[in-house]
Design a protein around this motif. Structure first.
Motif, mmCIF file in Angstrom:
data_model
loop_
_atom_site.group_PDB
_atom_site.id
_atom_site.type_symbol
_atom_site.label_atom_id
_atom_site.label_comp_id
_atom_site.label_asym_id
_atom_site.label_seq_id
_atom_site.Cartn_x
_atom_site.Cartn_y
_atom_site.Cartn_z
ATOM 1 N N ARG A 11 0.881 -1.167 0.000
ATOM 2 C CA ARG A 11 0.000 0.000 0.000
ATOM 3 C C ARG A 11 0.917 1.213 0.000
ATOM 4 N NH1 ARG A 11 -2.864 3.079 4.055
ATOM 5 N NH2 ARG A 11 -4.776 3.845 3.148
ATOM 6 N N LYS A 12 0.907 1.970 -1.120
ATOM 7 C CA LYS A 12 1.818 3.106 -1.221
ATOM 8 C C LYS A 12 1.078 4.395 -1.529
ATOM 9 C CE LYS A 12 3.297 2.932 -6.042
ATOM 10 N NZ LYS A 12 2.965 4.313 -6.342
ATOM 11 N N GLN A 13 1.665 5.468 -1.073
ATOM 12 C CA GLN A 13 1.122 6.803 -1.299
ATOM 13 C C GLN A 13 1.094 7.044 -2.806
ATOM 14 O OE1 GLN A 13 3.550 9.667 0.742
ATOM 15 N NE2 GLN A 13 1.844 11.031 1.131
ATOM 16 N N ALA A 14 -0.044 7.484 -3.330
ATOM 17 C CA ALA A 14 -0.175 7.704 -4.772
ATOM 18 C C ALA A 14 0.463 9.018 -5.204
ATOM 19 C CB ALA A 14 -1.645 7.670 -5.177
ATOM 20 N N THR A 15 0.363 10.027 -4.351
ATOM 21 C CA THR A 15 0.893 11.351 -4.666
ATOM 22 C C THR A 15 1.607 11.901 -3.439
ATOM 23 O OG1 THR A 15 -1.038 11.718 -6.080
ATOM 24 C CG2 THR A 15 0.263 13.643 -5.529
ATOM 25 N N PRO A 16 2.818 12.442 -3.604
ATOM 26 C CA PRO A 16 3.528 13.002 -2.455
ATOM 27 C C PRO A 16 2.724 14.118 -1.786
ATOM 28 C CG PRO A 16 4.915 13.033 -4.423
ATOM 29 C CD PRO A 16 3.555 12.597 -4.844
ATOM 30 N N GLY A 17 2.708 14.112 -0.459
ATOM 31 C CA GLY A 17 2.036 15.162 0.283
ATOM 32 C C GLY A 17 0.533 14.988 0.430
ATOM 33 N N ARG A 18 -0.037 13.961 -0.193
ATOM 34 C CA ARG A 18 -1.471 13.704 -0.076
ATOM 35 C C ARG A 18 -1.666 12.341 0.553
ATOM 36 N NH1 ARG A 18 -4.634 14.863 -5.313
ATOM 37 N NH2 ARG A 18 -6.275 15.338 -3.817
ATOM 38 N N GLU A 19 -2.705 12.192 1.300
ATOM 39 C CA GLU A 19 -2.970 10.926 1.986
ATOM 40 C C GLU A 19 -3.846 9.994 1.152
ATOM 41 O OE1 GLU A 19 -1.476 9.775 4.818
ATOM 42 O OE2 GLU A 19 -0.278 11.580 4.531
ATOM 43 N N LYS A 20 -3.619 9.998 -0.151
ATOM 44 C CA LYS A 20 -4.313 9.070 -1.043
ATOM 45 C C LYS A 20 -3.351 7.919 -1.339
ATOM 46 C CE LYS A 20 -6.757 8.620 -5.352
ATOM 47 N NZ LYS A 20 -7.258 9.230 -6.557
ATOM 48 N N TYR A 21 -3.822 6.687 -1.164
ATOM 49 C CA TYR A 21 -2.982 5.509 -1.319
ATOM 50 C C TYR A 21 -3.530 4.588 -2.393
ATOM 51 C CZ TYR A 21 -0.542 6.759 2.948
ATOM 52 O OH TYR A 21 0.221 7.411 3.883
#
Length: 129
Positions: A92-102
């Motif tokens: 499970r990885k962060q999709a966009t830096p600085g956003r909590e969307k995974y």
């Protein structure tokens, strides 16, 4: 050839096809720690691969450091730190830096030196450094 013989003839091919697309469930992050070369991506597992030059470095503290080399760009290298974890056998990885969307990435194939991931939209092909 009767139906029973046909089923026995087809069964090994069905098992082989299923095994080829089976997922690998990770026990924990220790199975992916370290540096990997992300050398290609593709919309389909058996589709045309786009060559890439990206390094993914999975750290023990839950950070995935990515470093891409852009031979045509002005910056030459682009580095980003993303959060990641291993949950339910998947990355499970962060999709966009600085956003909590995974996004969750399933491990399709894995050996000591190679790994194929199926993330939301793409398959990623990696080799251990």
């Amino acid at each position: 050839m009767n139906i029973k013989m046909r089923i026995h003839a087809i069964w090994p091919a069905v098992l082989l096809a299923f095994a080829a697309n089976a997922e690998v469930l990770l026990k924990d992050q220790s199975e992916i720690l370290g540096s990997w070369n992300l050398y290609a991506e593709s919309a389909k597992l058996d589709g045309e691969k786009k060559a890439l030059s990206v390094e993914w470095d999975f750290k023990t503290d839950g950070v995935l450091n990515t470093k891409s080399i852009d031979t045509f760009g002005r910056t030459k290298t682009f580095e980003v730190a993303l959060k990641y974890s291993v949950e339910d056998g998947m990355i499970r990885k962060q999709a966009t830096p600085g956003r909590e969307k995974y996004e969750s990435c399933k491990v399709i194939e894995k050996s000591d030196s190679d790994m194929i991931l199926k993330c939301t939209y793409l398959f990623f092909f990696l080799t251990k450094k």
